[in-house]
Design a protein around this motif. Sequence first.
Motif, PDB file in Angstrom:
ATOM      1  N   VAL A   1      41.712 -78.918  72.961  1.00  0.00           N
ATOM      2  CA  VAL A   1      41.533 -80.184  73.662  1.00  0.00           C
ATOM      3  C   VAL A   1      42.784 -80.443  74.477  1.00  0.00           C
ATOM      4  O   VAL A   1      43.906 -80.275  73.977  1.00  0.00           O
ATOM      5  CB  VAL A   1      41.283 -81.350  72.681  1.00  0.00           C
ATOM      6  CG1 VAL A   1      41.371 -82.697  73.401  1.00  0.00           C
ATOM      7  CG2 VAL A   1      39.911 -81.207  72.034  1.00  0.00           C
ATOM      8  N   VAL A   2      42.614 -80.808  75.756  1.00  0.00           N
ATOM      9  CA  VAL A   2      43.759 -81.161  76.594  1.00  0.00           C
ATOM     10  C   VAL A   2      43.717 -82.656  76.873  1.00  0.00           C
ATOM     11  O   VAL A   2      42.647 -83.250  77.036  1.00  0.00           O
ATOM     12  CB  VAL A   2      43.764 -80.359  77.924  1.00  0.00           C
ATOM     13  CG1 VAL A   2      44.113 -78.909  77.657  1.00  0.00           C
ATOM     14  CG2 VAL A   2      42.439 -80.461  78.656  1.00  0.00           C
ATOM     15  N   LEU A   3      44.918 -83.253  76.900  1.00  0.00           N
ATOM     16  CA  LEU A   3      45.056 -84.704  77.035  1.00  0.00           C
ATOM     17  C   LEU A   3      46.119 -84.993  78.084  1.00  0.00           C
ATOM     18  O   LEU A   3      47.239 -84.472  78.004  1.00  0.00           O
ATOM     19  CB  LEU A   3      45.458 -85.298  75.682  1.00  0.00           C
ATOM     20  CG  LEU A   3      45.882 -86.759  75.618  1.00  0.00           C
ATOM     21  CD1 LEU A   3      44.678 -87.657  75.915  1.00  0.00           C
ATOM     22  CD2 LEU A   3      46.462 -87.087  74.248  1.00  0.00           C
ATOM     23  N   SER A   4      45.778 -85.813  79.090  1.00  0.00           N
ATOM     24  CA  SER A   4      46.747 -86.128  80.136  1.00  0.00           C
ATOM     25  C   SER A   4      47.809 -87.079  79.595  1.00  0.00           C
ATOM     26  O   SER A   4      47.503 -88.042  78.892  1.00  0.00           O
ATOM     27  CB  SER A   4      46.046 -86.748  81.350  1.00  0.00           C
ATOM     28  OG  SER A   4      45.415 -87.970  81.011  1.00  0.00           O
ATOM     29  N   THR A   5      49.063 -86.799  79.927  1.00  0.00           N
ATOM     30  CA  THR A   5      50.184 -87.568  79.394  1.00  0.00           C
ATOM     31  C   THR A   5      50.980 -88.298  80.471  1.00  0.00           C
ATOM     32  O   THR A   5      51.958 -88.966  80.164  1.00  0.00           O
ATOM     33  CB  THR A   5      51.157 -86.635  78.649  1.00  0.00           C
ATOM     34  OG1 THR A   5      51.662 -85.646  79.576  1.00  0.00           O
ATOM     35  CG2 THR A   5      50.469 -85.935  77.492  1.00  0.00           C
ATOM     36  N   ARG A   6      50.589 -88.196  81.716  1.00  0.00           N
ATOM     37  CA  ARG A   6      51.330 -88.816  82.807  1.00  0.00           C
ATOM     38  C   ARG A   6      50.369 -89.322  83.857  1.00  0.00           C
ATOM     39  O   ARG A   6      49.331 -88.724  84.106  1.00  0.00           O
ATOM     40  CB  ARG A   6      52.274 -87.788  83.447  1.00  0.00           C
ATOM     41  CG  ARG A   6      53.364 -88.361  84.329  1.00  0.00           C
ATOM     42  CD  ARG A   6      54.483 -88.963  83.537  1.00  0.00           C
ATOM     43  NE  ARG A   6      55.015 -87.999  82.584  1.00  0.00           N
ATOM     44  CZ  ARG A   6      55.546 -88.339  81.411  1.00  0.00           C
ATOM     45  NH1 ARG A   6      55.582 -89.597  81.053  1.00  0.00           N
ATOM     46  NH2 ARG A   6      56.025 -87.411  80.610  1.00  0.00           N
ATOM     47  N   GLY A   7      50.692 -90.465  84.467  1.00  0.00           N
ATOM     48  CA  GLY A   7      49.823 -91.029  85.488  1.00  0.00           C
ATOM     49  C   GLY A   7      48.659 -91.752  84.848  1.00  0.00           C
ATOM     50  O   GLY A   7      48.827 -92.804  84.223  1.00  0.00           O
ATOM     51  N   THR A   8      47.467 -91.195  84.997  1.00  0.00           N
ATOM     52  CA  THR A   8      46.294 -91.738  84.303  1.00  0.00           C
ATOM     53  C   THR A   8      46.293 -91.132  82.907  1.00  0.00           C
ATOM     54  O   THR A   8      45.725 -90.068  82.672  1.00  0.00           O
ATOM     55  CB  THR A   8      44.992 -91.398  85.045  1.00  0.00           C
ATOM     56  OG1 THR A   8      45.095 -91.833  86.404  1.00  0.00           O
ATOM     57  CG2 THR A   8      43.798 -92.093  84.402  1.00  0.00           C
ATOM     58  N   VAL A   9      46.935 -91.823  81.981  1.00  0.00           N
ATOM     59  CA  VAL A   9      47.126 -91.283  80.639  1.00  0.00           C
ATOM     60  C   VAL A   9      45.836 -91.402  79.835  1.00  0.00           C
ATOM     61  O   VAL A   9      45.110 -92.389  79.930  1.00  0.00           O
ATOM     62  CB  VAL A   9      48.256 -92.037  79.906  1.00  0.00           C
ATOM     63  CG1 VAL A   9      48.496 -91.450  78.521  1.00  0.00           C
ATOM     64  CG2 VAL A   9      49.531 -91.991  80.731  1.00  0.00           C
ATOM     65  N   GLY A  10      45.548 -90.366  79.042  1.00  0.00           N
ATOM     66  CA  GLY A  10      44.432 -90.462  78.110  1.00  0.00           C
ATOM     67  C   GLY A  10      43.159 -89.773  78.531  1.00  0.00           C
ATOM     68  O   GLY A  10      42.162 -89.828  77.814  1.00  0.00           O
ATOM     69  N   MET A  11      43.154 -89.110  79.689  1.00  0.00           N
ATOM     70  CA  MET A  11      41.970 -88.331  80.052  1.00  0.00           C
ATOM     71  C   MET A  11      41.917 -87.104  79.142  1.00  0.00           C
ATOM     72  O   MET A  11      42.915 -86.388  79.004  1.00  0.00           O
ATOM     73  CB  MET A  11      42.013 -87.918  81.521  1.00  0.00           C
ATOM     74  CG  MET A  11      41.944 -89.069  82.489  1.00  0.00           C
ATOM     75  SD  MET A  11      41.736 -88.555  84.214  1.00  0.00           S
ATOM     76  CE  MET A  11      43.261 -87.653  84.492  1.00  0.00           C
ATOM     77  N   CYS A  12      40.762 -86.880  78.521  1.00  0.00           N
ATOM     78  CA  CYS A  12      40.637 -85.809  77.527  1.00  0.00           C
ATOM     79  C   CYS A  12      39.506 -84.864  77.906  1.00  0.00           C
ATOM     80  O   CYS A  12      38.478 -85.293  78.422  1.00  0.00           O
ATOM     81  CB  CYS A  12      40.342 -86.392  76.144  1.00  0.00           C
ATOM     82  SG  CYS A  12      41.475 -87.686  75.644  1.00  0.00           S
ATOM     83  N   ALA A  13      39.698 -83.593  77.613  1.00  0.00           N
ATOM     84  CA  ALA A  13      38.661 -82.605  77.918  1.00  0.00           C
ATOM     85  C   ALA A  13      38.716 -81.463  76.924  1.00  0.00           C
ATOM     86  O   ALA A  13      39.778 -81.111  76.407  1.00  0.00           O
ATOM     87  CB  ALA A  13      38.816 -82.083  79.342  1.00  0.00           C
ATOM     88  N   LEU A  14      37.550 -80.894  76.678  1.00  0.00           N
ATOM     89  CA  LEU A  14      37.421 -79.723  75.819  1.00  0.00           C
ATOM     90  C   LEU A  14      37.555 -78.470  76.676  1.00  0.00           C
ATOM     91  O   LEU A  14      36.960 -78.377  77.753  1.00  0.00           O
ATOM     92  CB  LEU A  14      36.057 -79.732  75.132  1.00  0.00           C
ATOM     93  CG  LEU A  14      35.772 -78.616  74.121  1.00  0.00           C
ATOM     94  CD1 LEU A  14      36.575 -78.849  72.846  1.00  0.00           C
ATOM     95  CD2 LEU A  14      34.271 -78.552  73.811  1.00  0.00           C
ATOM     96  N   VAL A  15      38.340 -77.526  76.219  1.00  0.00           N
ATOM     97  CA  VAL A  15      38.482 -76.256  76.938  1.00  0.00           C
ATOM     98  C   VAL A  15      37.282 -75.375  76.609  1.00  0.00           C
ATOM     99  O   VAL A  15      36.992 -75.103  75.440  1.00  0.00           O
ATOM    100  CB  VAL A  15      39.791 -75.548  76.547  1.00  0.00           C
ATOM    101  CG1 VAL A  15      39.883 -74.184  77.228  1.00  0.00           C
ATOM    102  CG2 VAL A  15      40.985 -76.410  76.925  1.00  0.00           C
ATOM    103  N   VAL A  16      36.558 -74.971  77.632  1.00  0.00           N
ATOM    104  CA  VAL A  16      35.360 -74.145  77.474  1.00  0.00           C
ATOM    105  C   VAL A  16      35.652 -72.751  78.025  1.00  0.00           C
ATOM    106  O   VAL A  16      36.607 -72.558  78.797  1.00  0.00           O
ATOM    107  CB  VAL A  16      34.166 -74.785  78.211  1.00  0.00           C
ATOM    108  CG1 VAL A  16      33.798 -76.114  77.558  1.00  0.00           C
ATOM    109  CG2 VAL A  16      34.487 -75.020  79.689  1.00  0.00           C
ATOM    110  N   PRO A  17      34.842 -71.741  77.641  1.00  0.00           N
ATOM    111  CA  PRO A  17      35.116 -70.369  78.098  1.00  0.00           C
ATOM    112  C   PRO A  17      35.224 -70.231  79.610  1.00  0.00           C
ATOM    113  O   PRO A  17      36.022 -69.422  80.109  1.00  0.00           O
ATOM    114  CB  PRO A  17      33.922 -69.581  77.548  1.00  0.00           C
ATOM    115  CG  PRO A  17      33.500 -70.344  76.323  1.00  0.00           C
ATOM    116  CD  PRO A  17      33.732 -71.788  76.666  1.00  0.00           C
TER     117      PRO A  17
END
Length: 393
Positions: A38-54
Amino acid sequence: MLTAKCASDWFADRSKAVCIARHIDEENIRSRLRNRDVVLSTRGTVGMCALVVPEALPANIDQDLARVSWDDESAFLPEFVLTYLNSRFGQDYIERYSSGMVQQGMSLSRIRDIPIPKLSKRVQRAITDCVQNALRVRQHSEKSLQSANDILMRALGLGNWQPPEPLTYTSRASEAFAAGRLDAQYFTPRVAELIACLGKGRQAMSDVATPRRKRFSAVGSGDFHYIEISDVRNDGTVACESLPISDAPSRATWYVCAGDVLTSTVRPVRRLSALVMPDQDGCVASSGFVVLQPQSVPAEVLLTYLRLPLFCELMDLHTSASMYPAISDKDLLALPFPKIPKKAQDGIVAAVQSAHASRQHAHVLLDAAKRAVEIAIEDSEAKAMAYLKSQGA
């Protein structure tokens, strides 16, 4: 390398990534991504989350993303954690502990401290199934859009097009003066052949669509729904944001209606075009868009044509300025629009409508997953499972 914008819509989006040298990836093994991270944005628009898919791999991340990974012994499933972070409770926590004056940010230590509710594996698996179903539906949507693109390319006779790429070429001075430009790229045999192919029907964009120029005025009170260029998704749909009229951006310019097609005039090579849905009727679009009303072709066909990489390349040749290269409305409407057989049009319409229906179905599934997590926290796991069942998730 995935950046923050690659984490904006549940599943990591490789199309928005930037390329890095392989040795940089090899020097940063700790941040190299794996499937179901799972990747999570930490700067700017904080908190956008996404699952890494193949489909997003191989990839690494930049300094504005945090990577969360699991081992087989973990008490948590990645899809469940992703859903929790995207839920009201996860986003509230992230917002509360973000800091910064000019640009919001969240430190890695704060991210490590985010509390995760320890729900049963039964509930977590149900949430995981829901998210994975949404992913499969999204993938079907992408295949439908590719089908629409392929139908149009075949109809234009460009399905197996091999553009000429000579080492040298010449053009007459009269052609340069007629075009009003001297850049060599515009006079390549590739561009000449493409324009000739698209212009066989002897009609322009202005013959199939007209610009809607109903202006928005930021007066009065209340809220309005605003569409910015960054709201355009890769599947030809667009999101909108509710804002107070008093906070209307200076670029909020054009009213849009259901069935209109929006296309970005800024850096058109990015393929940022979208269809306005019925529930977006009356929204206000940025001045960075041309709002087109389809006249003699279905909106889905116009949308697919505007998103063709070859046509976007042609639009890009008509941009001016260096910081924000943009094509004018006049130049866009003067570009060729080919005659497309009725059978091909019907196939494109069906494929695009199928893609957008799948996208909406995925949206419903992801919303159900989020709400189920919130119900489990607020009430009970039993009610969360009952809710998922009632939503057919």
